[in-house]
Motif scaffolding. Structure first.
Motif, PDB file in Angstrom:
ATOM      1  N   PRO A 261      35.392  45.024  44.052  1.00  0.00           N
ATOM      2  CA  PRO A 261      35.122  44.154  43.164  1.00  0.00           C
ATOM      3  C   PRO A 261      34.404  42.592  43.300  1.00  0.00           C
ATOM      4  CG  PRO A 261      37.439  45.258  43.158  1.00  0.00           C
ATOM      5  CD  PRO A 261      36.709  45.117  44.878  1.00  0.00           C
TER       6      PRO A 261
ATOM      7  N   HIS B  96      35.006  41.022  40.378  1.00  0.00           N
ATOM      8  CA  HIS B  96      36.019  39.702  39.518  1.00  0.00           C
ATOM      9  C   HIS B  96      36.135  38.704  39.746  1.00  0.00           C
ATOM     10  CE1 HIS B  96      37.164  43.993  38.266  1.00  0.00           C
ATOM     11  NE2 HIS B  96      37.817  44.232  39.364  1.00  0.00           N
TER      12      HIS B  96
ATOM     13  N   PRO C 283      42.517  39.435  40.989  1.00  0.00           N
ATOM     14  CA  PRO C 283      41.523  37.965  40.297  1.00  0.00           C
ATOM     15  C   PRO C 283      41.822  37.567  39.191  1.00  0.00           C
ATOM     16  CG  PRO C 283      41.078  40.387  40.032  1.00  0.00           C
ATOM     17  CD  PRO C 283      42.253  40.529  40.340  1.00  0.00           C
TER      18      PRO C 283
ATOM     19  N   THR D 170      40.661  37.438  36.246  1.00  0.00           N
ATOM     20  CA  THR D 170      40.330  38.344  35.158  1.00  0.00           C
ATOM     21  C   THR D 170      39.196  39.444  35.967  1.00  0.00           C
ATOM     22  OG1 THR D 170      38.743  38.408  32.823  1.00  0.00           O
ATOM     23  CG2 THR D 170      37.571  37.008  34.839  1.00  0.00           C
ATOM     24  N   ARG D 171      39.140  40.651  34.984  1.00  0.00           N
ATOM     25  CA  ARG D 171      38.881  42.217  35.752  1.00  0.00           C
ATOM     26  C   ARG D 171      37.217  42.302  34.831  1.00  0.00           C
ATOM     27  NH1 ARG D 171      42.411  46.619  35.766  1.00  0.00           N
ATOM     28  NH2 ARG D 171      43.592  45.985  34.313  1.00  0.00           N
ATOM     29  N   ARG D 172      37.648  41.213  33.924  1.00  0.00           N
ATOM     30  CA  ARG D 172      35.999  41.806  32.673  1.00  0.00           C
ATOM     31  C   ARG D 172      34.549  40.664  33.323  1.00  0.00           C
ATOM     32  NH1 ARG D 172      36.039  40.221  26.074  1.00  0.00           N
ATOM     33  NH2 ARG D 172      33.078  41.049  26.094  1.00  0.00           N
TER      34      ARG D 172
ATOM     35  N   LEU E  60      36.734  49.228  40.287  1.00  0.00           N
ATOM     36  CA  LEU E  60      37.655  47.740  39.350  1.00  0.00           C
ATOM     37  C   LEU E  60      38.612  47.969  40.452  1.00  0.00           C
ATOM     38  CD1 LEU E  60      38.524  47.162  35.954  1.00  0.00           C
ATOM     39  CD2 LEU E  60      39.006  49.794  35.576  1.00  0.00           C
TER      40      LEU E  60
ATOM     41  N   VAL F  99      45.639  41.897  38.072  1.00  0.00           N
ATOM     42  CA  VAL F  99      44.978  40.385  37.896  1.00  0.00           C
ATOM     43  C   VAL F  99      46.378  39.908  38.237  1.00  0.00           C
ATOM     44  CG1 VAL F  99      42.810  40.717  35.739  1.00  0.00           C
ATOM     45  CG2 VAL F  99      45.856  40.151  34.942  1.00  0.00           C
TER      46      VAL F  99
ATOM     47  N   ASP G 135      42.870  36.452  32.678  1.00  0.00           N
ATOM     48  CA  ASP G 135      44.012  37.232  31.525  1.00  0.00           C
ATOM     49  C   ASP G 135      45.401  37.687  31.207  1.00  0.00           C
ATOM     50  OD1 ASP G 135      41.149  38.079  31.878  1.00  0.00           O
ATOM     51  OD2 ASP G 135      41.981  40.396  32.709  1.00  0.00           O
TER      52      ASP G 135
ATOM     53  N   MET H  76      36.693  45.322  28.888  1.00  0.00           N
ATOM     54  CA  MET H  76      37.363  44.975  30.385  1.00  0.00           C
ATOM     55  C   MET H  76      35.493  46.186  31.278  1.00  0.00           C
ATOM     56  SD  MET H  76      39.329  45.786  32.984  1.00  0.00           S
ATOM     57  CE  MET H  76      40.106  47.248  32.565  1.00  0.00           C
TER      58      MET H  76
ATOM     59  N   ILE I 282      31.695  45.834  32.729  1.00  0.00           N
ATOM     60  CA  ILE I 282      31.811  46.250  34.422  1.00  0.00           C
ATOM     61  C   ILE I 282      30.750  47.555  34.437  1.00  0.00           C
ATOM     62  CG2 ILE I 282      33.055  47.434  36.782  1.00  0.00           C
ATOM     63  CD1 ILE I 282      35.794  46.553  35.483  1.00  0.00           C
TER      64      ILE I 282
END
Length: 711
Positions: A220, A222, A237, A239-241, A399, A403, A409, A458, A462
């Motif tokens: 990832p 992120h 992370p 955020t994952r977006r 992904l 978070v 997030d 999100m 990605i």
């Protein structure tokens, strides 16, 4: 205080998707403690500490489905004739129609399905059943319902998802392979201490053009904290977006040319200054790298942009919308107040005070938006490098499950996240005390009430420059192990999600991006998981060491076809280390074994040798072959090539001879240097990206994997 009736509590939990028991890795039924059920229900917003409250919650659950004029969101499968309910005072007329995402108006037909009216909150309420038109295309549409008797009109999202994701079907002409890498650990002569997006582009070129790979699967990317110190784990992370600016190749930014001549000259020498770090096999120094990058990123940002580049940046901000602004706002505030939102001053909870703090940091907000624009451009360049090298898939993003519970997030999307619990996993054979990942889960109801927009956005970000995505712990789209705060990892309960909605939206976004989806479906799961993934066109995951039947390992010829198959994974040692039993020694030293070290080593050796016997029986490995040896590793890769799986994954650590594990689950950074192991070979010497060209061990492994079987 009266004792809660467990039977009534269990009934309520079942209504709300909370399981009161589960089948563990030991194949035994485990009952969830009553206190745990009460805490998990509280995280869902339902207080049940008193018997009367349980009864009231059950009554409320009965009525809740009748209170809404339209469902908060309707997610249907294309062509399924999906039903949904509309509620009005009994006897009132109602009309329902759909506005497609293209602006077309389509009527929704009412079904001949009578449901007796019932009294809800003192009003006799009727239920009408409507059907999503079978010919309605996939996409994000809008439902409208009108009650002319009361001059009331409402609307709600209608999401029509593909019956099957077809992107993997195009790969079925032959078996394909690719590299699995930890990007931060894979450095080049141009890296600033950690692997970056420029390195990713070069790895794609080498793997595709030089070795015939069809994908590069990465960890990832992120975003972590906006300034050092930063979290090491790519799976925790903020955020994952959005993307971690740590991965930016600073020298590749166009605006670097606008720096004064003296600064440009100094910038050109930074990579050389990192050479001793790049060639050291010792722990990675993310904070040192990030500090240096931020210093130069701020200078380059201050240098300004051309009119054309400014227009591109503006278009990027407009495309990413409010989500980008809110993330950048968190970054700017976190720079000043620290990254833990629970440590921020109370005054920031007041709208006027918060607005004042934000206004003071407009330039910093713009800077963090700019960083994401640079990340987006360099990801696009890596994707282009992959396709230009002939890869059928390209970069496969990763992904994470969730978070950091005090990060961006958690602040921006707090209304869609459950509080007072974290995500993890119950005990299993490799993590016998269970796992707590310290991540807040999606709140199922609130995510639905948000129309699944945070989830969709999100995924969309990605997938923008990726040819595929691996979904870590895809079981979490079906159910997640919720651990109440204060409980041990084993003291949790499974909470169900609307998997048809979550899988469907994932398939919709992937279909539009032209990307394959790989679900990491390892661990304890229900049969519905793999059946659903297969039917919806999503690949599963097979790891050689984990493919066991009741009494023996599964023959690779019996693996799933719609699958990505690998010998190892980042939570296990590279294959050389696994063969040597390094994971047993490490877990014993860290106190992670519930059984004795020798008993565990004996069990592991038995399972390992049974897998090796499969290779021997097929003539891929000599019966007296040396155990911890390159030839044994190659034999195991030949073994997975005997599977029908359409994708095979080659761990880069195996391709160069690394033995050290990247991550030991169930440990913290002071116990083991998780996610800080640079890529090295079997002698302990660092392997740089440049070394991969014609690397003898790499070349030999790929030849072993891709050679046609002799029988």
């Amino acid at each position: 205080m009266n004792t809660v009736d467990r039977a009534r509590l269990v009934e309520l939990a079942g209504r709300l998707g909370v399981a009161d028991s589960y089948v563990g890795w030991d194949k035994l039924d485990h009952e969830v403690a009553t206190d745990t059920l009460i805490k998990v229900l509280a995280a869902l917003g339902v207080d049940t500490e008193c018997p009367d409250w349980v009864d009231a919650a059950l009554d409320d659950a009965d009525a809740d489905g009748w209170r809404a004029f339209l469902p908060a969101v309707t997610v249907a499968i294309e062509g399924s004739g999906h039903w949904f309910y509309v509620h009005v005072p009994h006897g009132d007329p109602v009309s329902v129609w759909i506005t497609t995402e293209d602006g077309e108006s389509v009527p929704a037909a009412q079904a001949e399905h009578w449901v007796d009216p019932r009294e809800v909150d003192g009003v006799l309420t009727g239920r009408a059943t409507f059907i999503v038109p079978a010919g309605l295309g996939v996409g994000y549409h809008t439902l409208h319902a009108q009650n002319p008797a009361r001059d009331e009109t409402v609307e709600a999202p209608l999401i029509v998802t593909p019956a099957r994701l077809t992107t993997a079907d195009a790969l079925g002409d032959r078996q394909r392979w690719g590299l699995a890498i930890q990007l931060y650990s894979t450095r080049s002569e141009q890296s600033w201490g950690v692997g970056d997006l420029g390195d990713l582009a070069r790895i794609c070129e080498i793997a595709g053009t030089g070795y015939g790979a069809d994908f590069v699967q990465i960890n990832p990317l992120h975003a972590a904290e906006p300034a050092p110190p930063v979290e090491d784990s790519p799976y925790l992370p903020t955020t994952r977006r959005f993307v971690n600016p740590l991965y930016i190749r600073v020298a590749d930014i166009a605006e670097a040319d606008r720096l004064p001549k003296k600064a440009r000259k100094k910038l050109s020498k930074v990579a050389a200054e990192f050479a001793p770090i790049n060639t050291s096999p010792r722990k990675l120094k993310r904070n040192k790298s990030f500090r240096c990058k931020l210093l130069w990123l701020n200078k380059i940002y201050d240098a300004g942009r051309s009119a054309e580049r400014e227009a591109d940046f503006t278009a990027f901000r407009e495309r990413e919308g409010e989500g980008l602004i809110r993330f950048a706002t968190w970054c700017a505030l976190a720079e000043h107040y620290g990254p833990r939102t629970d440590d921020w001053p109370d005054r920031l909870g007041k709208p006027k005070k918060l607005a004042r703090a934000i206004a003071k940091r407009a330039d910093r907000i713009d800077f963090h938006c700019w960083l994401q624009w640079i990340c987006d451009q360099q990801l696009a360049a890596a994707g282009t490098a992959a396709t230009d090298s002939g890869m059928a898939i390209g970069v496969i993003a990763d992904l994470a499950v969730g978070v950091n519970r005090t990060g961006a997030d958690a602040w921006v999307l707090k209304d869609a996240l459950a509080q007072g619990v974290s995500v993890g996993a119950p005990p299993d054979g490799f993590n016998q005390q269970g796992q707590d990942w310290s991540q807040p889960p999606w709140h199922p109801q609130r995510l639905a009430e948000a129309g699944y927009t945070p989830y969709r956005d999100m995924l969309r970000t990605i997938l923008r420059h990726a040819g595929g995505v691996r979904v870590d712990h895809i079981l979490g789209l079906f159910r997640l192990w919720w651990i109440p705060d204060g409980n041990p990892p084993s003291g949790g309960a499974y909470v169900r999600y609307d998997h048809n909605a979550l899988i469907g939206i994932l398939a919709l976004e992937a279909q539009r991006a032209g990307a394959v989806v790989i679900g990491e479906d390892l661990g304890v799961f229900e049969p519905i998981v793999q059946d659903t993934l297969r039917d919806r066109g999503i690949l599963g995951t097979s790891i050689l060491w984990f493919e066991h039947g009741p009494y023996a390992p599964i023959a690779p010829e019996d693996y799933r076809r719609l699958c990505l198959t690998a010998v190892t994974t980042h939570d296990l040692p590279p294959t050389l280390g696994y063969l040597a039993g390094d994971h047993i020694a490490l877990r014993s030293a860290l106190g992670l074994l519930e059984t004795g070290k020798e008993a565990e080593r004996a069990r592991d050796a038995r399972d390992r040798d049974a897998v090796l016997k499969l290779a021997v029986d097929r003539g891929l490995l000599l019966d007296d072959a040396e155990l911890v040896d390159r030839t044994t590793v190659e034999a195991l890769y030949r073994l997975i090539a005997r599977s029908p799986s359409i994708l095979l994954s080659v761990a880069l650590v195996d391709a160069v001879g690394e033995r050290r594990i990247q991550n030991q689950p169930g440990t913290t950074g002071d116990q083991y240097p998780n996610w800080r192991i640079p890529l090295a070979d079997d002698t302990g010497d660092v392997v740089l990206v440049e070394d991969l060209v014609g690397h003898p061990r790499f070349t030999s492994l790929i030849e072993a994997l891709t050679a046609r079987p002799s029988s």
